[in-house]
Design a protein around this motif. Structure first.
Motif, PDB file in Angstrom:
ATOM      1  N   GLY A   1       5.993  -6.972  -9.310  1.00  0.00           N
ATOM      2  CA  GLY A   1       6.398  -5.641  -9.737  1.00  0.00           C
ATOM      3  C   GLY A   1       6.148  -4.528  -8.751  1.00  0.00           C
ATOM      4  O   GLY A   1       6.206  -3.355  -9.124  1.00  0.00           O
ATOM      5  N   PHE A   2       5.902  -4.861  -7.490  1.00  0.00           N
ATOM      6  CA  PHE A   2       5.657  -3.818  -6.496  1.00  0.00           C
ATOM      7  C   PHE A   2       6.962  -3.163  -6.055  1.00  0.00           C
ATOM      8  O   PHE A   2       8.043  -3.745  -6.166  1.00  0.00           O
ATOM      9  N   GLN A   3       6.848  -1.949  -5.536  1.00  0.00           N
ATOM     10  CA  GLN A   3       8.008  -1.217  -5.058  1.00  0.00           C
ATOM     11  C   GLN A   3       8.568  -1.883  -3.799  1.00  0.00           C
ATOM     12  O   GLN A   3       7.880  -2.642  -3.112  1.00  0.00           O
ATOM     13  N   GLU A   4       9.819  -1.564  -3.488  1.00  0.00           N
ATOM     14  CA  GLU A   4      10.516  -2.179  -2.364  1.00  0.00           C
ATOM     15  C   GLU A   4       9.765  -2.007  -1.052  1.00  0.00           C
ATOM     16  O   GLU A   4       9.686  -2.936  -0.234  1.00  0.00           O
ATOM     17  N   VAL A   5       9.197  -0.828  -0.827  1.00  0.00           N
ATOM     18  CA  VAL A   5       8.484  -0.569   0.428  1.00  0.00           C
ATOM     19  C   VAL A   5       7.304  -1.516   0.591  1.00  0.00           C
ATOM     20  O   VAL A   5       7.009  -1.999   1.698  1.00  0.00           O
TER      21      VAL A   5
ATOM     22  N   ALA B   1      18.418   2.386   2.695  1.00  0.00           N
ATOM     23  CA  ALA B   1      17.408   3.356   2.267  1.00  0.00           C
ATOM     24  C   ALA B   1      16.561   2.773   1.148  1.00  0.00           C
ATOM     25  O   ALA B   1      17.038   1.993   0.312  1.00  0.00           O
ATOM     26  N   LEU B   2      15.309   3.153   1.147  1.00  0.00           N
ATOM     27  CA  LEU B   2      14.414   2.711   0.080  1.00  0.00           C
ATOM     28  C   LEU B   2      14.792   3.387  -1.224  1.00  0.00           C
ATOM     29  O   LEU B   2      15.173   4.559  -1.229  1.00  0.00           O
ATOM     30  N   PRO B   3      14.692   2.668  -2.342  1.00  0.00           N
ATOM     31  CA  PRO B   3      14.997   3.294  -3.639  1.00  0.00           C
ATOM     32  C   PRO B   3      14.084   4.476  -3.900  1.00  0.00           C
ATOM     33  O   PRO B   3      12.910   4.481  -3.498  1.00  0.00           O
TER      34      PRO B   3
END
Length: 316
Positions: free
Chosen positions: A242-246, A301-303
């Motif tokens: 569940g971590f963010q894309e970055v 681009a990052l969300p």
């Protein structure tokens, strides 16, 4: 125009690597420049960081723990699986296992920077995995290869301080106290890093062109598979958690890009030149694969970060 040049990173790496392979004499004299150039890359990263970046990292211990855990769980197991799957001889098997058992390399920090990942998180994970490697790497080599080796602890820590932590810290301090002046050059820092890493890749290819010519397709396939599984498992494990894309991008590089230079050094010191082949090929390939992936991700681009999501709550 500048972004376009940076996005063609893999093309420049492949072109210069080809030149280095067929005309190694153009690059071999620059062997001693690898460490200073790498230091420049780390300084460039530091110039893009702030203290708040590291404060945020310290608030996400789960991301750090996941990256380090995958580093020492996935890569050694994948190495062992590859050894048995490809039925490699003893020397090549040792080389692949050595690559799997060492810490993440500084290449992960460079590729993370170019892929718009979390550089502070990447540096933190590399530092922690390197320090843990003093104890974990000998244990894993003993477990998987049935060989005992003495890890050069002092040399590893000194290299970490000199090549990674010191230049990043200097850049961070410059960005903190001379923010206006640093802001004027921040736009070209990715280009500086890209140019530097392409140069380093070319020098590595030139120095090892004889090994490259002698390795068969089997060891090349083994290295590509090892690196690819590391990158994929790092990314998708982070996504699954569940971590963010970055963060996913950052953990992918940390897991998939190894300190292959240390693997080569250990092979030469404790085993044989043949055992160093896997580390040599990995050193070249992971820079090329990392640059390709960094180029692809840099175009996307990052969300946008949502104000509050379950995944964020899990990370925090």
């Amino acid at each position: 125009m500048l972004n376009r040049v940076i996005q063609l990173f893999p093309l420049w790496a492949l072109l210069l690597s080809t030149v280095a392979y067929y005309s190694p004499e153009l690059f071999t004299p620059y062997k001693s420049a690898i460490i200073p150039v790498l230091t420049v890359i780390m300084l460039s990263m530091g110039l893009t960081l702030t203290l708040s970046d590291f404060n945020k990292v310290m608030q996400t211990p789960k991301a750090i723990a996941l990256g380090v855990l995958l580093q020492y769980l996935v890569m050694p197991l994948v190495a062992l699986t590859i050894v048995y799957t490809f039925n490699l001889d003893d020397d090549l098997s040792l080389g692949v296992i050595l690559v799997g058992c060492v810490a993440g390399g500084t290449a992960s920090n460079v590729m993370c920077f170019l892929a718009k990942g979390d550089v502070a998180l990447s540096i933190t994970m590399t530092a922690i995995s390197t320090l843990l490697g003093v104890l974990v790497t000998p244990f894993l080599i003993s477990l998987y290869a049935q060989q005992l080796v003495d890890i050069p602890t002092q040399a590893m820590i000194l290299n970490l301080l000199k090549i990674v932590l010191a230049p990043v810290l200097i850049g961070l301090l410059l960005n903190t106290f001379l923010q206006k002046q640093v802001a004027k050059i921040q736009a070209i820092l990715p280009l500086v890093s890209m140019t530097a890493i392409v140069f380093i890749i070319a020098v590595i290819v030139a120095l090892n062109h004889a090994h490259i010519a002698s390795v068969g397709p089997v060891i090349l396939c083994a290295v590509i598979l090892h690196n690819g599984i590391g990158l994929l498992s790092g990314y998708w494990a982070a996504r699954w958690c569940g971590f963010q894309e970055v963060v996913c991008r950052t953990i992918a590089f940390e897991v998939g890009l190894q300190n292959s230079g240390l693997a080569v050094a250990l092979a030469m010191k404790f085993f044989s030149p043949a055992a160093a082949i896997a580390g040599t090929v990995f050193s070249i390939w992971h820079n090329i694969s990392g640059s390709i992936l960094a180029s692809i991700w840099s175009k996307h681009a990052l969300p946008a970060k949502p104000s509050s999501t379950p995944a964020q709550d899990q990370v925090n």
